[in-house]
Design an enzyme around this catalytic site. Structure first.
Site, short mmCIF file in Angstrom:
data_model
loop_
_atom_site.label_atom_id
_atom_site.label_comp_id
_atom_site.label_asym_id
_atom_site.label_seq_id
_atom_site.Cartn_x
_atom_site.Cartn_y
_atom_site.Cartn_z
N TYR A 1 -2.57 -0.89 10.43
CA TYR A 1 -2.44 -1.08 8.97
C TYR A 1 -1.08 -0.57 8.49
O TYR A 1 -0.37 -1.25 7.74
CB TYR A 1 -3.57 -0.33 8.28
CG TYR A 1 -3.71 -0.57 6.80
CD1 TYR A 1 -4.43 -1.66 6.32
CD2 TYR A 1 -3.15 0.30 5.87
CE1 TYR A 1 -4.59 -1.88 4.95
CE2 TYR A 1 -3.30 0.10 4.51
CZ TYR A 1 -4.03 -0.99 4.06
OH TYR A 1 -4.18 -1.19 2.70
N SER B 1 0.87 -1.19 0.00
CA SER B 1 0.00 0.00 0.00
C SER B 1 0.89 1.23 0.00
O SER B 1 2.06 1.15 0.41
CB SER B 1 -0.84 0.00 1.28
OG SER B 1 -1.46 1.26 1.50
P1 NAD Z 1 -11.47 -6.11 -0.35
O1 NAD Z 1 -12.08 -5.91 0.99
O2 NAD Z 1 -12.24 -5.78 -1.57
O3 NAD Z 1 -10.98 -7.63 -0.48
C1 NAD Z 1 -10.37 -8.28 0.58
C2 NAD Z 1 -10.28 -9.75 0.26
O4 NAD Z 1 -9.66 -10.43 1.37
C3 NAD Z 1 -11.64 -10.42 0.09
O5 NAD Z 1 -11.54 -11.42 -0.91
C4 NAD Z 1 -11.90 -11.04 1.45
O6 NAD Z 1 -12.81 -12.13 1.42
C5 NAD Z 1 -10.51 -11.49 1.78
N1 NAD Z 1 -10.31 -11.73 3.20
C6 NAD Z 1 -10.67 -10.91 4.24
N2 NAD Z 1 -10.35 -11.50 5.41
C7 NAD Z 1 -9.78 -12.70 5.10
C8 NAD Z 1 -9.26 -13.76 5.88
N3 NAD Z 1 -9.25 -13.69 7.21
N4 NAD Z 1 -8.77 -14.84 5.23
C9 NAD Z 1 -8.79 -14.92 3.87
N5 NAD Z 1 -9.27 -13.93 3.08
C10 NAD Z 1 -9.76 -12.84 3.70
O7 NAD Z 1 -10.10 -5.32 -0.29
P2 NAD Z 1 -9.16 -4.68 -1.41
O8 NAD Z 1 -9.34 -3.23 -1.35
O9 NAD Z 1 -9.27 -5.40 -2.69
O10 NAD Z 1 -7.74 -4.97 -0.74
C11 NAD Z 1 -6.88 -5.99 -1.17
C12 NAD Z 1 -5.48 -5.66 -0.69
O11 NAD Z 1 -5.08 -4.42 -1.24
C13 NAD Z 1 -5.36 -5.52 0.83
O12 NAD Z 1 -4.14 -6.08 1.28
C14 NAD Z 1 -5.34 -4.02 1.02
O13 NAD Z 1 -4.69 -3.64 2.21
C15 NAD Z 1 -4.59 -3.59 -0.20
N6 NAD Z 1 -4.79 -2.19 -0.59
C16 NAD Z 1 -6.02 -1.72 -0.88
C17 NAD Z 1 -6.16 -0.39 -1.24
C18 NAD Z 1 -7.50 0.20 -1.59
O14 NAD Z 1 -7.57 1.42 -1.71
N7 NAD Z 1 -8.54 -0.59 -1.79
C19 NAD Z 1 -5.05 0.44 -1.28
C20 NAD Z 1 -3.80 -0.07 -0.98
C21 NAD Z 1 -3.69 -1.40 -0.62
#
Ligand code: NAD
Length: 250
Positions: free
Chosen positions: A145, A132
């Site tokens: 985080y 991130s």
């Molecule tokens: P999201 O909430 O859309 O998806 C999260 C996924 O993780 C889902 O498939 C969920 O079922 C799964 N998950 C949650 N808890 C779990 C567990 N205990 N075991 C197994 N799977 C689990 O989130 P996203 O925004 O797609 O985020 C994905 C990654 O990207 C994360 O690591 C997040 O920190 C990172 N990220 C997101 C953003 C953003 O702006 N969305 C920015 C930077 C980094």
């Protein structure tokens, strides 16, 4: 390009992980989805991508070990599952701290340690972690985080060094704000923590960070992941790629 490669993408029933899974499947990889969700929707995704699904809870090291055993050796490991919680440090629930560290950091240690032996035996592997912008910079109210993502970036550098002579690369992709359920769900807590309206959170907190003034698309992150899996990226390891609309350039 990725025919005969098996890819595990953690947290791929939604958001960025799903976009990465779709992009790897489009390149011919055999994809294993992981994450929670409606069983019918997951079955539909498996059919769409020709993928399998494993629903291991990645906060549980024993469940991770069982999953890695059941799915078989992977060539591509995408450590993507993550969660967020927004609160001032003195109000931050200790159980949320533990959960965020377990999912966003420790799970990547377990998947990696279990995936590496087969990658080494093959002399080829790709380990990509969705970190991130918060692996490089901080924001208030996101102590767990930011700590976990900085840790993930450090962990990635270490394994890149350890695996450098084995044909295995390890890199982070560090998105800014991507419009996914993870971002949408933190809006109410951010409204409470900062005393702002929904529109103010989007404009003054989220997009305030991004000079491009737009959310990153999950497909943009996925395209970078595909590139990192290519042979052209064989010398890219230990890197942390920002895809954040200029956020961390400031
Ligand atoms: P999201 O909430 O859309 O998806 C999260 C996924 O993780 C889902 O498939 C969920 O079922 C799964 N998950 C949650 N808890 C779990 C567990 N205990 N075991 C197994 N799977 C689990 O989130 P996203 O925004 O797609 O985020 C994905 C990654 O990207 C994360 O690591 C997040 O920190 C990172 N990220 C997101 C953003 C953003 O702006 N969305 C920015 C930077 C980094």
């Amino acid at each position: 390009m990725l025919k005969a490669r098996r890819a595990l993408v953690t947290g791929s029933t939604s958001g960025i992980g799903l976009a990465i899974a779709r992009a790897l499947a489009a390149e011919g990889a055999e994809v294993i989805l992981n994450g929670f969700g409606d069983p019918e929707e997951i079955a539909r995704l498996c059919a769409e991508l020709g993928a399998r699904h494993h629903g291991a809870n990645l906060m549980d090291p024993a469940a991770i070990a069982a999953m890695m055993d059941e799915i078989g050796p992977v060539d591509i490991l995408v450590n993507n599952a993550g969660m967020q919680h927004v609160a001032p440090v003195e109000e931050f629930p200790p159980e949320k701290w533990d959960a965020i560290l377990a999912l966003n950091l420790t799970a990547a240690f377990h998947t990696t340690r279990l995936a590496v032996p087969a990658m080494k035996a093959k002399g080829w592997g790709r380990i990509i972690s969705t970190a991130s912008a918060h692996s490089l910079a901080a924001s208030p109210f996101k102590s767990a985080y930011v700590a976990a993502k900085h840790g993930l970036a450090g962990f990635t550098k270490v394994i890149a060094l350890e695996l450098a002579t084995h044909g295995i690369t390890a890199n982070c992709i560090s998105p800014g704000y991507v419009w996914t359920p993870l971002v949408e769900q933190q809006i109410p807590d951010t409204m409470a923590a900062r005393g702002l309206s929904r529109e103010e959170v989007i404009r003054d907190v989220l997009l305030a960070k991004q000079p491009t003034k737009r959310f990153v698309a999950p497909e943009e992150v996925a395209a970078l992941a595909v590139f990192l899996c290519s042979d052209a990226a064989a010398s890219i390891t230990g890197a942390n790629y920002s895809i954040d609309g200029g956020w961390t350039a400031e």
